[in-house]
Design a protein around this motif. Sequence first.
Motif, mmCIF file in Angstrom:
data_model
loop_
_atom_site.group_PDB
_atom_site.id
_atom_site.type_symbol
_atom_site.label_atom_id
_atom_site.label_comp_id
_atom_site.label_asym_id
_atom_site.label_seq_id
_atom_site.Cartn_x
_atom_site.Cartn_y
_atom_site.Cartn_z
ATOM 1 N N SER A 24 -13.716 0.601 1.207
ATOM 2 C CA SER A 24 -14.727 0.079 2.135
ATOM 3 C C SER A 24 -14.446 -1.366 2.552
ATOM 4 N N LYS A 25 -13.683 -2.098 1.713
ATOM 5 C CA LYS A 25 -13.361 -3.483 2.059
ATOM 6 C C LYS A 25 -12.025 -3.601 2.789
ATOM 7 N N ALA A 26 -11.349 -2.477 2.932
ATOM 8 C CA ALA A 26 -10.040 -2.490 3.601
ATOM 9 C C ALA A 26 -10.201 -2.702 5.104
ATOM 10 N N LYS A 27 -9.150 -3.247 5.715
ATOM 11 C CA LYS A 27 -9.080 -3.387 7.168
ATOM 12 C C LYS A 27 -8.022 -2.407 7.701
ATOM 13 N N VAL A 28 -8.276 -1.882 8.896
ATOM 14 C CA VAL A 28 -7.438 -0.808 9.431
ATOM 15 C C VAL A 28 -6.915 -1.173 10.822
ATOM 16 N N SER A 29 -5.615 -0.899 11.027
ATOM 17 C CA SER A 29 -5.030 -1.001 12.372
ATOM 18 C C SER A 29 -4.744 0.432 12.842
ATOM 19 N N ASP A 30 -3.935 0.584 13.867
ATOM 20 C CA ASP A 30 -3.659 1.928 14.387
ATOM 21 C C ASP A 30 -2.949 2.817 13.368
ATOM 22 N N PHE A 31 -2.035 2.212 12.593
ATOM 23 C CA PHE A 31 -1.229 3.029 11.692
ATOM 24 C C PHE A 31 -1.311 2.609 10.221
ATOM 25 N N PHE A 32 -1.866 1.401 9.960
ATOM 26 C CA PHE A 32 -1.803 0.867 8.604
ATOM 27 C C PHE A 32 -3.195 0.516 8.064
ATOM 28 N N VAL A 33 -3.249 0.440 6.729
ATOM 29 C CA VAL A 33 -4.465 0.015 6.018
ATOM 30 C C VAL A 33 -4.096 -1.183 5.149
ATOM 31 N N GLN A 34 -4.955 -2.203 5.207
ATOM 32 C CA GLN A 34 -4.714 -3.442 4.454
ATOM 33 C C GLN A 34 -5.807 -3.612 3.390
ATOM 34 N N MET A 35 -5.377 -3.749 2.139
ATOM 35 C CA MET A 35 -6.313 -4.016 1.037
ATOM 36 C C MET A 35 -5.917 -5.324 0.366
ATOM 37 N N GLU A 36 -6.922 -6.055 -0.052
ATOM 38 C CA GLU A 36 -6.655 -7.366 -0.643
ATOM 39 C C GLU A 36 -7.610 -7.592 -1.806
ATOM 40 N N GLY A 37 -7.140 -8.290 -2.822
ATOM 41 C CA GLY A 37 -8.003 -8.559 -3.968
ATOM 42 C C GLY A 37 -7.288 -9.365 -5.033
ATOM 43 N N TYR A 38 -7.994 -9.572 -6.133
ATOM 44 C CA TYR A 38 -7.454 -10.366 -7.238
ATOM 45 C C TYR A 38 -6.895 -9.459 -8.326
ATOM 46 N N VAL A 39 -5.743 -9.855 -8.864
ATOM 47 C CA VAL A 39 -5.061 -9.117 -9.922
ATOM 48 C C VAL A 39 -4.582 -10.121 -10.971
ATOM 49 N N PRO A 40 -4.763 -9.845 -12.274
ATOM 50 C CA PRO A 40 -4.174 -10.729 -13.288
ATOM 51 C C PRO A 40 -2.657 -10.803 -13.094
ATOM 52 N N GLU A 41 -2.112 -11.988 -13.212
ATOM 53 C CA GLU A 41 -0.689 -12.197 -12.948
ATOM 54 C C GLU A 41 0.193 -11.280 -13.804
ATOM 55 N N LYS A 42 -0.233 -11.021 -15.028
ATOM 56 C CA LYS A 42 0.556 -10.179 -15.929
ATOM 57 C C LYS A 42 0.673 -8.739 -15.435
ATOM 58 N N ASP A 43 -0.279 -8.306 -14.592
ATOM 59 C CA ASP A 43 -0.294 -6.911 -14.146
ATOM 60 C C ASP A 43 0.415 -6.693 -12.804
ATOM 61 N N LEU A 44 0.877 -7.779 -12.174
ATOM 62 C CA LEU A 44 1.470 -7.642 -10.844
ATOM 63 C C LEU A 44 2.668 -6.689 -10.852
ATOM 64 N N LYS A 45 3.503 -6.787 -11.882
ATOM 65 C CA LYS A 45 4.706 -5.943 -11.927
ATOM 66 C C LYS A 45 4.359 -4.457 -11.996
ATOM 67 N N LYS A 46 3.224 -4.133 -12.632
ATOM 68 C CA LYS A 46 2.789 -2.722 -12.685
ATOM 69 C C LYS A 46 2.534 -2.198 -11.273
ATOM 70 N N TYR A 47 1.849 -3.014 -10.464
ATOM 71 C CA TYR A 47 1.546 -2.600 -9.096
ATOM 72 C C TYR A 47 2.826 -2.493 -8.262
ATOM 73 N N GLU A 48 3.706 -3.469 -8.438
ATOM 74 C CA GLU A 48 4.966 -3.440 -7.680
ATOM 75 C C GLU A 48 5.797 -2.218 -8.046
ATOM 76 N N LYS A 49 5.800 -1.859 -9.323
ATOM 77 C CA LYS A 49 6.577 -0.706 -9.769
ATOM 78 C C LYS A 49 5.953 0.608 -9.281
ATOM 79 N N ASP A 50 4.634 0.764 -9.482
ATOM 80 C CA ASP A 50 3.972 2.029 -9.146
ATOM 81 C C ASP A 50 3.844 2.253 -7.645
#
Length: 709
Positions: free
Chosen positions: A267-293
Motif C-alpha cells: 500500500s505504500k509502494a509507488k507504481v509506474s507503467d511497468f515497475f513498482v517501487q518500495m522503500e523502507g528501513y532495514v537493519p544494516e546487518k540484514d541488507l545482504k540477505k535482501y540482496e541475495k534473495d
Amino acid sequence: MLFPENMLRVQIITEKKRLDVVVKKIVKIGSFQPEEPKNPIGEGRLEEARRKLGLLQEQLNKIKSIMDISKITVQPSGSMKVDSWMSASEEVSILASKLEEKYKDLLEEINKLRAEMDLLVAQMKQIEPFKDIDIPLSDVFNMEIFDIFIAITDMERGNALREKLGKTVYFWSKPIDEKTLAILVIGLKDDKIQEKAKELGISKLELEEGKAPAMIYIEMKKKVENISELISKRRDELSRSAREDQKEFTTTYGKLLTVISALSLMSKAKVSDFFVQMEGYVPEKDLKKYEKDLDDYAVISSERPKRFGENEEPPVFIRMPKSIRALESIVEIYGTPSYWEISPTVFLVITFPILFGLMFPDLGDALVVFLFSIWFYKYGKRKGSDNIPKLSLVLIYGSIVAMITGLFARDFFGPLPVGGLREIFGSNNYSVGPLYYVWPVPPSVDKAINFLLPFGDFATTNSIDYAIIFSIMLGAILLFASALLGLTNAIRKKDREFLFFEKLPAFLIYIVPLVIFLWGLPKLPNATAFFDADESILGEVLNALLLKSFSANLAGYVIIWYTAATLLFNWASKIVLQMRYEKASLGSALIFGFIDGGFEGGLLLLSNTISFVRILVFALAHYYILDAFSFMAYFASQPLIGATTSTISILLDPLGIILLVIGNLLAIGLEGLIVFIQDMRLHFYEMFSKFYEGKGKKFEPAMAYVSLE
C-alpha cells in the motif's frame, strides 16, 4: 545490545509481474519497515491493496476482540501458500468471516449488555449523591408552599445559581468529579428556583414518578449486578467455545497478520507503467540477505541516514536476549530510545535488581515475592496478558538479588529465626534462632559487610554512618555513569550545541560527588580507613563552605571552587540557549539562565545525590518493622510461658506466630510495593533524566507470522 542497530534506508524496484514474489521474500526475511518513497518513480498506487488492507484490519480487530473477551492466549502459527497476495487476502478474509459469524450473536449480546450496563452506571452516578433521600420527590414537587430542585450541573453554573438565589434558600451541593456538581435546593415557591435555574441552563434531574431516589438507586444497582452476572455467563460461554476453536484462531490470526504485513508494504509502494517501487528501513546487518534473495527479482539500493539533522528519524531496533526483554517494559514507560541513544535496558538490567535487593534484604520475604512472581507470570500467560508476564519477570530478577542480600544479612522472615532473641535484645543472656548455626553465611561475613547492611548483632553508630556514605557513594557512581552516558549520546547525536551546552556541563557537575565519595579509594581494602577518609573530606568541604582554615581544608576549597566553576559554566550555557532559541534579552537570559543553570543545577546536584540515602532507609525500615513485630511476639508470649530467653518458645507460641506472620505480610505487601516504586523513581528521575530522552519510534517491520510456501 547496547546501541540501536544501524539502519539503512533501502529502495527496492521490481517489475509489476514479479511483485508478489518480491513481497513474499521481503516478509519472509521480516526486517523491512515500509515507508513512503522519498523520490517516487510515479504517482500510481496499488489501490486494491490499500482497500483490502482496511477490510482485513477491521477483521483483525474483531478477531482480537473475540480473543480478548474469551481470554484465550494465541501465538500465531501455521502455514499458507501464496501465489498472489490479492487472492491470499480474499481467502484469509473468508476464513476470518466464518470465525466472526460463529461468534457474532454472542458478541452482539455481550456488547448490548455492556452498553445497557454503561447507561445504568452513568444514571447511577447521577443519582448517587441523592441516594440517602428515602421519600418520593414527586410528592414534594407538588407542595403548595415549598419547592425542591435537584440537578447535575457544572461547577460554574452551580455556583452562579447559589449566588442568584441568595441566602433565602437551603442550598446543598456535592462534587461528582472535578467539573461536575450535584445540587439540591429547597425554598419557597416565591423564590422561583426552577425559573432562575432555567435561565442559567440548568435542567432539573428527572426521576421516576412515585419512587424515592434511594429506591431508584437500589433498583439500578441490582440491575447492574444482574447484567454483570449475565455478561460473565456469556463470556464464559464464549471462552469455552473459543478454547475449542483455539487452533483455528491461531492459524487465522497468523494468516491475517501476515497478509496485513504484505498489504501494508504494497500500500505504500509507488507504481509506474511497468515497475513498482518500495522503500523502507532495514537493519544494516540484514541488507545482504535482501540482496541475495532478491538478486534475480529486483534492483536494490541503499543509503545511510544521519543520526541527527534529518526531518525523519530512523526507527529503533535493539537486539536483546529474550531473558532481559522484560525490562524493556519499564523503559517503554519512559519512552522508546531515539536512534542515536544508548539503550538504557542494559543499564537497567544490572542496576534495578541490585537496588531492589539492597532495599529489601530478607531471604524469606524475598522468597515469597519470588514464588508470587512465578505464579503471577503464569497467571498473566493464562489470561493472555502481555504486561503481567513482563512485570513478573522484573519482580523475579529483583527478588533473586533480594534473596542474596538477605542471605548475607542473615535475615529470614525477620531477625528472630536466625539471630533470635540475642540479636533483638543485644545480649548473650538470650538464645539464638534455630537457623543460627546452619546458616550458610557465617556471622563473620555479616560483620565484614555491616557498612552495607547496618543491622543485626554488629550494628553500631559507625556502621550506620558508613552505610549512609555507601548509599550516597553508590548514587554518586550511578549519577556519574548516567551523566557519562548522556555525554556519549550527545557525541553520537553529532549535535554540537546539545553536547557543549546541555550534556557537557551536567557531566562536569556530577564529577563532584564521585570524587568526594571515592576519596578514600587508596585506603582499600581497609573498609574502615576508606570510610574514615570519606568522612574526612566531607568535613573539609563543610569547613570550606564555612570559610574555615584554608591550609587545613585545601582539598575542600578545591572541590568547592570546582563546583562553582561547573555551575557557572552551566549558567553561561543556559544564557546562550535562552538568547539563541528563546530570543530573550540579556537581562532576562541572565535571570532565567541562573534559575535553570546555576540555582537548579546546584539544587539537583545536592538532591539527586542525597536521594540515594533511601537505599539505606528502606533496608533499615524493612529490618526494624520485623524487629518490632518480633518484640511484640516476645511480649505477647509472656503471659503463657512466663519470662523466657528461649527463641524456640516464641516461634512455637500460636500468638507469637500470628504476630510474626502479620509483620511479614505487611513487610512483603506494603514495603515490597514501595521499594519497587522507589527503585523505579531512582531510575526515572535521578538517572534517566541525565542521559535518556526516549523520543524514538519502534522498528515495526513487515513480516510473516506463518510459514510461507
